[in-house]
Enzyme design. Structure first.
Site, mmCIF file in Angstrom:
data_model
loop_
_atom_site.group_PDB
_atom_site.id
_atom_site.type_symbol
_atom_site.label_atom_id
_atom_site.label_comp_id
_atom_site.label_asym_id
_atom_site.label_seq_id
_atom_site.Cartn_x
_atom_site.Cartn_y
_atom_site.Cartn_z
ATOM 1 N N GLU A 1 33.334 -1.125 51.075
ATOM 2 C CA GLU A 1 34.326 -1.630 51.625
ATOM 3 C C GLU A 1 34.491 -2.441 52.088
ATOM 4 O OE1 GLU A 1 35.362 2.549 52.769
ATOM 5 O OE2 GLU A 1 37.839 2.449 52.609
ATOM 6 N N GLY A 30 31.764 2.858 52.625
ATOM 7 C CA GLY A 30 32.355 1.304 53.755
ATOM 8 C C GLY A 30 31.733 0.507 53.471
ATOM 9 N N ALA A 62 30.147 4.009 55.823
ATOM 10 C CA ALA A 62 30.749 4.345 57.609
ATOM 11 C C ALA A 62 29.838 5.753 58.113
ATOM 12 C CB ALA A 62 31.697 4.916 57.764
ATOM 13 N N GLU A 112 32.097 9.330 48.921
ATOM 14 C CA GLU A 112 32.810 9.523 49.931
ATOM 15 C C GLU A 112 33.276 11.222 49.196
ATOM 16 O OE1 GLU A 112 33.201 6.483 49.818
ATOM 17 O OE2 GLU A 112 33.744 5.368 51.409
HETATM 18 C C1 3H9 Z 1 31.833 6.087 54.080
HETATM 19 O O1 3H9 Z 1 32.425 5.333 54.434
HETATM 20 C C2 3H9 Z 1 33.275 6.699 55.013
HETATM 21 C C3 3H9 Z 1 34.743 5.075 54.722
HETATM 22 O O2 3H9 Z 1 35.447 5.107 53.342
HETATM 23 C C4 3H9 Z 1 35.801 5.142 55.727
HETATM 24 C C5 3H9 Z 1 36.177 5.039 56.623
HETATM 25 C C6 3H9 Z 1 36.920 4.848 57.621
HETATM 26 N N1 3H9 Z 1 25.628 7.642 58.112
HETATM 27 O O3 3H9 Z 1 19.339 9.597 52.598
HETATM 28 P P1 3H9 Z 1 17.977 9.068 53.420
HETATM 29 C C7 3H9 Z 1 20.478 8.795 57.768
HETATM 30 S S1 3H9 Z 1 31.947 7.538 54.430
HETATM 31 C C8 3H9 Z 1 24.537 8.143 59.245
HETATM 32 O O4 3H9 Z 1 17.320 9.995 54.055
HETATM 33 P P2 3H9 Z 1 16.897 7.223 51.440
HETATM 34 C C9 3H9 Z 1 20.377 9.962 56.628
HETATM 35 O O5 3H9 Z 1 20.730 11.099 57.554
HETATM 36 C C10 3H9 Z 1 29.604 7.336 53.476
HETATM 37 N N2 3H9 Z 1 23.433 8.243 59.263
HETATM 38 O O6 3H9 Z 1 17.695 8.059 52.398
HETATM 39 C C11 3H9 Z 1 18.919 9.825 57.694
HETATM 40 O O7 3H9 Z 1 18.592 9.644 58.635
HETATM 41 P P3 3H9 Z 1 17.047 10.658 59.412
HETATM 42 C C12 3H9 Z 1 29.044 6.353 52.553
HETATM 43 C C13 3H9 Z 1 23.265 8.207 57.499
HETATM 44 O O8 3H9 Z 1 16.491 5.779 51.342
HETATM 45 C C14 3H9 Z 1 18.201 8.336 57.277
HETATM 46 O O9 3H9 Z 1 19.106 7.458 56.863
HETATM 47 N N3 3H9 Z 1 28.018 6.621 52.803
HETATM 48 C C15 3H9 Z 1 24.262 7.945 56.107
HETATM 49 O O10 3H9 Z 1 16.655 8.273 50.939
HETATM 50 C C16 3H9 Z 1 17.622 7.927 56.411
HETATM 51 O O11 3H9 Z 1 18.528 8.477 54.327
HETATM 52 C C17 3H9 Z 1 27.756 7.675 51.578
HETATM 53 O O12 3H9 Z 1 27.444 8.554 51.984
HETATM 54 C C18 3H9 Z 1 25.035 7.261 57.098
HETATM 55 N N4 3H9 Z 1 26.385 7.010 55.949
HETATM 56 O O13 3H9 Z 1 18.872 7.438 50.517
HETATM 57 C C19 3H9 Z 1 26.398 7.412 51.982
HETATM 58 N N5 3H9 Z 1 23.826 7.937 55.483
HETATM 59 O O14 3H9 Z 1 15.956 9.624 58.650
HETATM 60 C C20 3H9 Z 1 24.877 8.221 52.091
HETATM 61 C C21 3H9 Z 1 21.906 7.946 55.451
HETATM 62 O O15 3H9 Z 1 17.211 11.087 60.635
HETATM 63 N N6 3H9 Z 1 23.575 7.911 52.409
HETATM 64 N N7 3H9 Z 1 21.832 8.032 56.963
HETATM 65 O O16 3H9 Z 1 16.691 12.571 58.671
HETATM 66 C C22 3H9 Z 1 23.275 7.676 51.180
HETATM 67 O O17 3H9 Z 1 23.335 8.182 49.632
HETATM 68 C C23 3H9 Z 1 21.520 7.713 51.405
HETATM 69 O O18 3H9 Z 1 21.097 7.918 52.762
HETATM 70 C C24 3H9 Z 1 20.754 6.483 50.655
HETATM 71 C C25 3H9 Z 1 19.256 6.439 51.143
HETATM 72 C C26 3H9 Z 1 20.814 6.199 50.300
HETATM 73 C C27 3H9 Z 1 21.758 5.185 51.922
#
Ligand code: 3H9
Length: 674
Positions: free
Chosen positions: A94, A91, A50, A114
């Protein structure tokens, strides 16, 4: 039909993407020519979850919300295949679970992180994942947030096929293979993997992870939600999931953890370097000193495939140091963190030598020698003569003035502080200390390199102890005074552990070594610490420090230490009294916030959230309280902190000096963090 999302950087499932997915499924269903659907993502990754930046805004509630999207996908009357590359997280997983099939490239990772945001998978994930992957895997994934590889996922049924080669054409071919199979396999309808699961599975899991989960709300809620999948039909399970999700989402911990998610990413950004700055190329790293620190630092680079030249003064020290590195790798391999081949490769990339001149071929040289300014200056003077042009010269000092060190070279622009935390191969934090003359490209290189070696880097200015250790000092001063005034080491430590820290100040002193920074003169006894050091109570390594330790390093209160404290109090005329836990918080933790505010007002940290990142990753501050500055803003409130500090001003005496920024913000009702 191929449905491809293109929402850089990580294909987060924001409102536009959710809407697009539903519209695409509806179009596919309406089009008779379409026999099957492949959902894929452009760019570096499948949906990473999400869109966290929508949380707490009306956008998050705009239809279609994620639970509706996944239900719509699963209800599609034509087979839907998820084609996964990069990371399918939260998500994103999901969405994949609601597809009828999942194919993935072997390098893909899948997970439900999450819990790290203080919540749980809220779009059916806690109910679908156990049905597809089995309860034990789902428990592990949901409650810890750990990712699994596509290969592992295919072993336990979460991925239907691993794709070698180009993902999209293979996914299409797979969709053609399954296009006529009916009924469509729906994860919400599966029961085989969630039936007959004993309660002990959950209890054992809780017990095994009790330490890790201490203080956190989200892991337990994740466990409960997965358990519901074994007790109730899917439709009832998702309602319970939603209830738990909303409960967590409205709590303080989720806010703190989500704040921290962005804080960590913000820390990597340097506010004031020109946009066209390019990093320097780092192909070989030099490390001076093969002690615990030098060895640990080397391991970071070796593990990332970067060759290291490590220099020592004597063969003995060099052999000992390399031996420790090898032993650490072998221990990690035994735990499954490395393969034998990776260990061989890492050790093969290590060049141990007594020849200082061998550092001439290194692009970055990190000094990890004895913490003494004269020694450091001497080392940097020598380095200046042999290091190649453009090499970055770094000091691992934890307190000393990086400008002074830089001034002992003819190239202060190439000098930077890289303060690793001990054990350096494990701790995630790296303070990048920016000297007055440090060049922008040096700084940028350090920050990017940190990411390559999987560290979280924070920029700090030159001041005594930088960010972390500087804030530790007032805490230590007050904690020690509290001992004389009537608290015991056990009480002070207990208050910190109950607060959520992994250990208190005296447990920490015993672990690190009570003798650190000691003047080494047993006849010069000016405080409790000197008295302990003089009788060899140097901490855990000597079996005695502020506590007594048994052979298994289990601590117990020491009557001898108690006597030393009381004698000191009597000698200094300190009247002993009962100390409340609240006073301990005010004198140790409020003082840290005050110091953090000074660091900010002096510009020694770029932003308040950087201070929080330092404390969470460097000292184990509980992430569910965000970090000291977030905690001060949102848990405790700044006016309470100021009032608490003022209440203790007299007792703190000369050590009480208020940050003007803290006073101003408290008065105006402002916050440090956003
Ligand atoms: C969820 O899914 C809830 C659902 O179950 C239910 C809903 C009803 N959203 O980490 P990076 C941005 S909760 C928005 O440096 P990498 C991040 O801020 C979500 N933005 O890259 C950054 O922005 P900026 C569950 C996001 O290559 C840029 O992307 N998912 C999100 O080292 C690059 O990020 C997670 O918790 C996001 N979800 O790693 C996954 N994710 O450039 C969280 C990233 O402006 N994300 N951004 O600073 C990660 O673990 C890592 O970002 C990922 C890439 C492994 C994907």
């Amino acid at each position: 039909m191929i449905v491809e999302s293109n929402n850089p950087p990580v294909n987060a499932l924001g409102h536009a993407v959710r809407k697009g997915l539903v519209e695409a499924i509806e179009a596919a269903e309406a089009d008779e020519a379409v026999k099957a659907v492949v959902i894929a993502c452009a760019g570096q990754t499948f949906f990473a979850g999400a869109d966290v930046s929508e949380f707490g805004t009306p956008k998050a509630f705009e239809a279609p919300m994620l639970p509706q999207v996944v239900d719509r996908i699963e209800a599609c009357t034509k087979p839907v295949v998820a084609a996964i590359h990069g990371t399918a997280l939260g998500g994103g997983l999901e969405v994949a679970l609601s597809c009828h099939y999942r194919v993935a490239v072997p390098s893909a990772k899948l997970g439900t992180p999450e819990v790290k945001l203080g919540i749980l998978p809220g779009a059916g994930g806690t109910q679908r994942l156990p049905r597809v992957a089995g309860v034990e895997k789902a428990l592990e994934m949901c409650a810890t947030g750990n990712q699994v590889s596509a290969k592992q996922a295919s072993d336990f049924g979460l991925v239907d096929r691993l794709i070698e080669g180009d993902l999209l054409p293979h996914a299409v071919a797979y969709a053609e293979e399954v296009r006529d199979i009916r009924p469509l396999p729906k994860s919400s309808e599966r029961q085989d993997r969630v039936e007959g699961v004993a309660d002990s599975v959950f209890d054992d899991f809780r017990k095994a992870n009790a330490r890790k989960f201490r203080g956190f709300d989200a892991p337990e809620a994740n466990i409960q939600a997965v358990k519901v999948a074994t007790q109730k039909p899917y439709g009832e399970g998702v309602l319970e999931e939603r209830r738990l999700f909303m409960e967590l989402m409205s709590g303080k911990q989720a806010k703190a953890q989500q704040y921290f998610f962005f804080a960590e990413r913000k820390a990597a950004k340097i506010d004031d370097i020109p946009d066209d700055t390019r990093p320097r190329d780092i192909r070989r790293v030099g490390v001076i000193g093969a002690g615990t620190m030098g060895g640990g630092i080397s391991m970071n680079f070796l593990s990332a495939g970067i060759p290291v030249t490590i220099v020592e003064m004597s063969q003995d020290a060099l052999d000992r140091g390399t031996g420790v590195v090898r032993k650490n790798y072998e221990a990690s391999a035994a735990k499954g963190r490395f393969t034998g081949e990776q260990v061989q490769q890492a050790m093969g990339n290590l060049n141990p030598t007594l020849d200082f001149d061998a550092l001439a071929e290194c692009d970055l040289i990190i000094e990890a020698v004895y913490e003494n300014m004269d020694v450091k200056k001497e080392v940097f003077g020598r380095l200046d003569k042999i290091a190649k042009q453009g090499a970055i010269l770094a000091s691992n000092t934890s307190y000393l003035n990086v400008n002074e060190i830089a001034a002992s070279t003819s190239r202060p622009q190439d000098v930077v502080g890289l303060h690793f935390f001990s054990p350096a191969n494990i701790m995630k934090l790296l303070e990048v200390v920016r000297g007055d003359k440090t060049a922008p490209d040096v700084l940028l290189t350090a920050m990017q390199l940190a990411k390559r070696i999987r560290k979280v880097a924070v920029v700090a200015g030159v001041c005594h102890g930088f960010i972390g250790n500087r804030m530790l000092m007032p805490r230590q001063v007050e904690a020690t005074k509290l001992l004389l005034e009537g608290a015991s080491p056990e009480q002070v430590d207990r208050v910190h552990v109950e607060f959520g820290m992994p250990m208190g100040p005296f447990q920490m002193a015993d672990l690190a070594g009570v003798d650190i920074g000691w003047h080494r003169d047993p006849n010069r006894i000016e405080n409790v610490r000197d008295a302990l050091c003089a009788i060899d109570r140097w901490g855990q390594k000597k079996g005695a420090g502020f506590y007594d330790y048994d052979e298994r390093r289990q601590p117990s209160p020491s009557p001898k230490v108690q006597q030393i404290i009381e004698d000191f109090a009597a000698q200094q005329g300190v009247e002993r009294r009962e100390i409340t836990d609240q006073e301990i918080i005010e004198r140790t933790i409020y003082t840290m916030v005050n110091e953090g505010a000074k660091i900010l007002e002096e510009g020694m940290a770029q932003r308040a959230s950087d201070i929080d990142v330092v404390w969470v990753y460097g000292y184990g501050w509980p992430v569910y309280k965000g970090g000291p500055m977030f905690w001060a803003d949102n848990y405790e409130k700044l006016d309470t902190i100021v009032a608490g500090l003022k209440r203790n001003e007299e007792r703190m005496g000369d050590d009480a000096s208020f940050s003007q920024l803290l006073l101003d913000k408290a008065e105006k009702g402002e916050k440090f963090t956003r």
